[in-house]
Design an enzyme around this catalytic site. Structure first.
Site, PDB file in Angstrom:
ATOM      1  N   PRO A 123      31.981   0.511  -4.043  1.00  0.00           N
ATOM      2  CA  PRO A 123      32.080   1.159  -2.734  1.00  0.00           C
ATOM      3  C   PRO A 123      30.872   2.008  -2.331  1.00  0.00           C
ATOM      4  O   PRO A 123      30.858   2.537  -1.238  1.00  0.00           O
ATOM      5  CB  PRO A 123      33.314   2.052  -2.899  1.00  0.00           C
ATOM      6  CG  PRO A 123      33.317   2.409  -4.351  1.00  0.00           C
ATOM      7  CD  PRO A 123      32.795   1.203  -5.069  1.00  0.00           C
ATOM      8  N   CYS A 162      32.748   0.560 -16.569  1.00  0.00           N
ATOM      9  CA  CYS A 162      33.732   1.615 -16.843  1.00  0.00           C
ATOM     10  C   CYS A 162      34.833   1.031 -17.706  1.00  0.00           C
ATOM     11  O   CYS A 162      36.009   1.294 -17.506  1.00  0.00           O
ATOM     12  CB  CYS A 162      34.283   2.208 -15.547  1.00  0.00           C
ATOM     13  SG  CYS A 162      35.113   1.032 -14.484  1.00  0.00           S
ATOM     14  N   ALA A 181      27.294  -3.209  -5.558  1.00  0.00           N
ATOM     15  CA  ALA A 181      27.167  -1.868  -4.991  1.00  0.00           C
ATOM     16  C   ALA A 181      28.457  -1.218  -4.468  1.00  0.00           C
ATOM     17  O   ALA A 181      28.575   0.003  -4.526  1.00  0.00           O
ATOM     18  CB  ALA A 181      26.140  -1.887  -3.868  1.00  0.00           C
TER      19      ALA A 181
END
Lengths: 143, 312
Positions: free
Chosen positions: B122, B240, B120
């Site tokens: 930041p 990402c 989770a």
């Protein structure tokens, strides 16, 4: 500590039981959290729980005083009925940058909810004609 | 993204070679995109303010915004200092990459559900999920690295996330959890190749050993996530990064575990690419093409990979 915190904010800011409907306060050694009943009643939460909801109050070094957090007041402060300190545009800019403000306010000494227009800016401390910003360093706006 | 070019360290040989293989003829566009200046973006935090009121306030403070086409609450702005704005101070907005808003949108959490954000910190997606749940239901925000919890705690507090509990577990340990989830977001730790234009440190850290290490961890995490999902529950896996080893290979692995199906992802207003069904000497399950790749050069965003799985 939970009940002590609830009693304090009711007395200090005029909150009522209804203001926190469906919510639960949970304390550990350093903080009081506010979260939803659904979270608090969930029996199967994993064992290594760090914290709940948001931090509502921080227990001070004396072990008795609990300081309400800016984050808590930003969420619930609009429901307060007393000890709300209204600031003007200029004072708002100072407050959110962590600067003290001179005042002749007649509010009671102690923690106050600082409001600009309809925005609750956070927690301040009123003493001897000075409003001290209680916004943590990590939250204040940079100059 | 704007047209302003900035200097970026040279992309190392092996990394460049792999990017060329992934992007093919589009590689030059990718590199150009990396060197372009990027627009700031944010999401309105509807736990604290309505979109209309936030936009009015921003406009009054000279912050011109343009809606991110694939989101309801996300906006671009040319104002670089939006991170030091009154609106950000108040927790009315959350500075977040435009593609980073996609995983929670695909997860589509609802009020009253039991949701896990497995990695989770930041808290970008945790706070987004809480807003979508309207602070109702149970949101478990887990972070295995204790040092990173402080930032997660900070963002949950600032954004008024009441329906969460923060846990400090190795994501792999959720396999033993008694709690079963309606929805799980596994935004997995990765090499971050998709954010190379924003964080050049990615180039310094990158090597093939790290790709392989991440791939192993991601496979373990997705297995754990599947095991604590309710029947009929939804798991969204995202990264990402661009490496097929960290994306399609992980989903291929999940399909081999069984008990799950890959679902189609429908996104409007953003150009996406299908998941790769082969890479290097490997061939993946054909259904992996249902996954979505977001390439930086297509939309001027970070690169992202998103897969949506349903437990049967």
């Amino acid at each position: 500590m939970e009940q002590q915190f609830i009693d304090y904010i009711k007395d200090r800011f005029g909150f009522t039981k209804e203001d926190f409907g469906g919510l639960v306060f949970i304390a550990d050694e350093k903080r009081v959290y506010v979260t939803t009943e659904e979270v608090a009643l969930e029996e199967n939460l994993p064992g290594k729980t760090h914290s709940y909801g948001i931090v509502a109050g921080r227990i001070q070094r004396d072990g008795r005083t609990i300081k309400p957090t800016t984050n808590f007041l930003q969420v619930f402060g609009s429901r307060a009925k007393k000890n709300v300190f209204d600031v003007n545009d200029e004072e708002k800019e100072l407050f959110i940058r962590g600067t003290c403000i001179e005042t002749d306010s007649e509010l009671e000494k102690g923690y106050v909810i600082v409001r600009w227009r309809n925005h609750i800016l956070g927690c301040g401390f009123l003493k001897d004609g000075i409003l001290q910003s209680q916004i943590p360093q990590s939250r204040i706006m940079k100059v | 993204m704007g047209a302003k070019l900035h200097s970026m360290p040279e992309i190392p040989g092996k990394m460049k070679e792999r990017f060329e293989a992934i992007f093919g003829r589009d590689y030059d566009k990718f590199e150009e995109c990396c060197r372009n200046d990027y627009k700031k973006s944010f999401r309105v935090n509807t736990l604290k303010i309505s979109v209309e009121d936030a936009l009015e306030l921003l406009k009054g403070n000279g912050i011109i915004t343009k809606r991110i086409p694939w989101t309801k609450n996300g906006f671009f702005t040319d104002v670089k200092s939006v991170g030091n704005s009154f609106e950000n101070f108040m927790g009315y907005i959350y500075i977040q990459g435009p593609a980073s808003m996609l995983p929670a949108m695909v997860l589509d959490p609802n009020p009253g559900e039991t949701v896990l954000d497995m990695c989770a910190s930041p808290g970008s997606k945790t706070t987004q999920i809480a807003a979508m749940m309207k602070n109702k239901g149970v949101l478990v925000a887990n972070e295995s690295d204790y040092k990173r919890i402080k930032l997660l705690r900070f963002n949950n507090d600032k954004n008024g996330v009441l329906n969460s509990v923060i846990t400090n577990l190795d994501g792999r340990d959720f396999a033993k959890s008694k709690l079963r989830f309606d929805k799980i977001l596994l935004d997995a730790p990765c090499t971050g190749e998709g954010i190379v234009m924003r964080e050049w440190e990615v180039i310094k850290r990158w090597n093939m050993k790290l790709v392989i290490k991440m791939c192993r961890l991601q496979k373990d995490l997705i297995a754990s996530a599947i095991s604590c999902l309710k029947p009929g529950g939804t798991l969204v896996y995202s990264t990402c990064t661009l490496s097929p080893e960290e994306n399609e290979e992980v989903i291929d692995h999940a399909l081999k575990i069984g008990g799950i199906e890959l679902e189609d992802i429908e996104l409007k207003g953003i150009k996406t690419r299908k998941g790769l069904t082969s890479w290097d000497r490997y061939t993946y399950n054909e259904r992996v093409s249902k996954c979505v790749r977001v390439w930086p050069q297509d939309n001027g965003t970070e690169g992202f990979f998103v897969a949506k799985l349903k437990k049967v």
